[in-house]
Design an enzyme around this catalytic site. Structure first.
Site, PDB file in Angstrom:
ATOM      1  N   ASP A 179       0.843  -1.195   0.000  1.00 33.50           N
ATOM      2  CA  ASP A 179       0.000   0.000   0.000  1.00 33.50           C
ATOM      3  C   ASP A 179       0.882   1.251   0.000  1.00 33.50           C
ATOM      4  O   ASP A 179       1.545   1.556   0.996  1.00 33.50           O
ATOM      5  CB  ASP A 179      -0.884  -0.012   1.261  1.00 33.50           C
ATOM      6  N   TYR A 217       3.138   9.792  -0.516  1.00 28.42           N
ATOM      7  CA  TYR A 217       4.272   9.242   0.242  1.00 28.42           C
ATOM      8  C   TYR A 217       5.606   9.456  -0.495  1.00 28.42           C
ATOM      9  O   TYR A 217       6.669   9.220   0.074  1.00 28.42           O
ATOM     10  CB  TYR A 217       4.106   7.733   0.507  1.00 28.42           C
ATOM     11  N   LYS A 269      -2.656   5.911  -4.342  1.00 26.88           N
ATOM     12  CA  LYS A 269      -3.751   6.829  -3.987  1.00 26.88           C
ATOM     13  C   LYS A 269      -3.601   8.180  -4.676  1.00 26.88           C
ATOM     14  O   LYS A 269      -2.481   8.649  -4.911  1.00 26.88           O
ATOM     15  CB  LYS A 269      -3.788   7.042  -2.467  1.00 26.88           C
ATOM     16  N   HIS A 283      -7.414   9.602  -1.681  1.00 30.85           N
ATOM     17  CA  HIS A 283      -6.686   9.549  -0.405  1.00 30.85           C
ATOM     18  C   HIS A 283      -7.462  10.170   0.765  1.00 30.85           C
ATOM     19  O   HIS A 283      -7.443   9.651   1.882  1.00 30.85           O
ATOM     20  CB  HIS A 283      -5.323  10.231  -0.576  1.00 30.85           C
TER      21      HIS A 283
END
Ligand code: NAD
Length: 275
Positions: free
Chosen positions: A45, A50, A75, A108
């Site tokens: 994930d 990120y 996401k 997200h």
């Protein structure tokens, strides 16, 4: 014991335990993801936010594993929720990952303050219709926004990824998910190392009784509750330890004791209604 897969409403399946890479530094992500894949995780994930999709993709490509045997999620970040922006953002994620497709693409955060969650969801539906992503879902949608996207489009997300752990069990949203046929994914499944969750007396006692760790007890609870859990660690021994939670069987009594740990103020992360 291999990680069980559970069915999604679109006919696909998802491995119930996945490896989360939030806050894994970009320069370390390939190595850490490679360790997770070697340990036996088949579900990773990540997220554009990120900034480590490239490391995840590099580890996947170098793993020698069949792409079909892996489940990769990324996401859509809040900055990219305008309808015309979504295909570009998705293409950028695929490029970062260096993959032909992702298994799951998620919005997200609903970010109600931006008012773009319906158009973002419509754009994900289009991407799926074009065959560019296998499954689509959302994260961090308060009940009103989740109901609104379903009402506006008639399309129910197959997954809703939300903060969920023994101190914050989200019974209200989970009841709605059960009604709509949505699988619940737990982010921060170990409480993100906050609130002393893993030092909780009840969890420590149960762990001792099973010759396990409290992290394993918490993860075994998520699995027993039918949730998908995404623990994160950069420590090789913990990466292995967390996966071994699939071998731990808790008793009905253990599960009831953990259910009793739910707290009204147990939220550790941001409140999706306030973003
Ligand atoms: P987590 O609950 O997985 O906690 C991770 C922390 O727990 C680690 O940094 C480490 O300090 C500790 N830990 C891990 N394994 C341990 C063990 N065996 N023993 C003791 N301590 C241990 O928190 P998270 O990383 O925030 O959440 C997991 C994943 O969920 C993320 O990596 C990400 O993929 C996803 N996530 C999504 C959202 C979202 O908004 N959709 C938000 C947060 C996280």
């Amino acid at each position: 014991m291999p990680v069980a897969s559970i069915p999604l409403a679109d006919g696909r399946t998802i491995p119930q335990l996945g490896f989360g890479v939030f806050k894994v530094p970009p320069g370390q992500t390939e190595e850490v993801t490679a360790q997770a894949l070697l340990a036996g995780y088949r579900h990773v994930d990540t997220a554009a936010r990120y900034e480590n999709e490239a490391g995840v993709g590099a580890a996947v490509r170098a793993s020698g594993l069949e792409r079909e045997d892996l489940f990769i999620t990324t996401k859509l970040q809040p900055d990219d929720m305008a309808r015309t922006q979504v295909p570009r953002a998705f293409a950028r994620s695929l490029e970062e990952l260096g993959l032909e497709y992702v298994d799951l693409f998620l919005v997200h955060w609903a970010t109600p303050s931006q008012g773009r969650y319906v158009e973002a969801w419509e754009a994900l539906i289009e991407l799926q219709e074009q065959g560019r992503v296998r499954s689509i879902g959302v994260c961090n949608h308060p009940r009103p926004q989740l109901e609104e996207i379903v009402e506006a489009t008639g399309v129910v997300p197959v997954i809703h990824q939300i903060e969920l752990h023994p101190y914050f069990q989200q019974h209200d949203l989970r009841a709605l998910h059960a009604e709509l046929g949505i699988v619940t994914e737990s982010w921060g499944p170990l409480g993100q190392g906050k609130q002393g969750l893993l030092e909780d007396d009840t969890l420590v006692r149960i762990a001792r009784e099973h010759d396990a760790t409290s992290a394993q007890v918490v993860l075994a609870w998520h699995l027993a509750e039918g949730l998908v859990a995404l623990p994160k660690s950069v420590t090789p021994s913990r990466i292995v330890e967390n996966l071994a939670a699939t071998e731990l069987e808790l008793t009905e009594q253990d599960l009831a004791a953990i259910r009793a740990l739910d707290r009204p103020d147990g939220r550790g992360g941001a409140d999706p209604a306030e973003r």
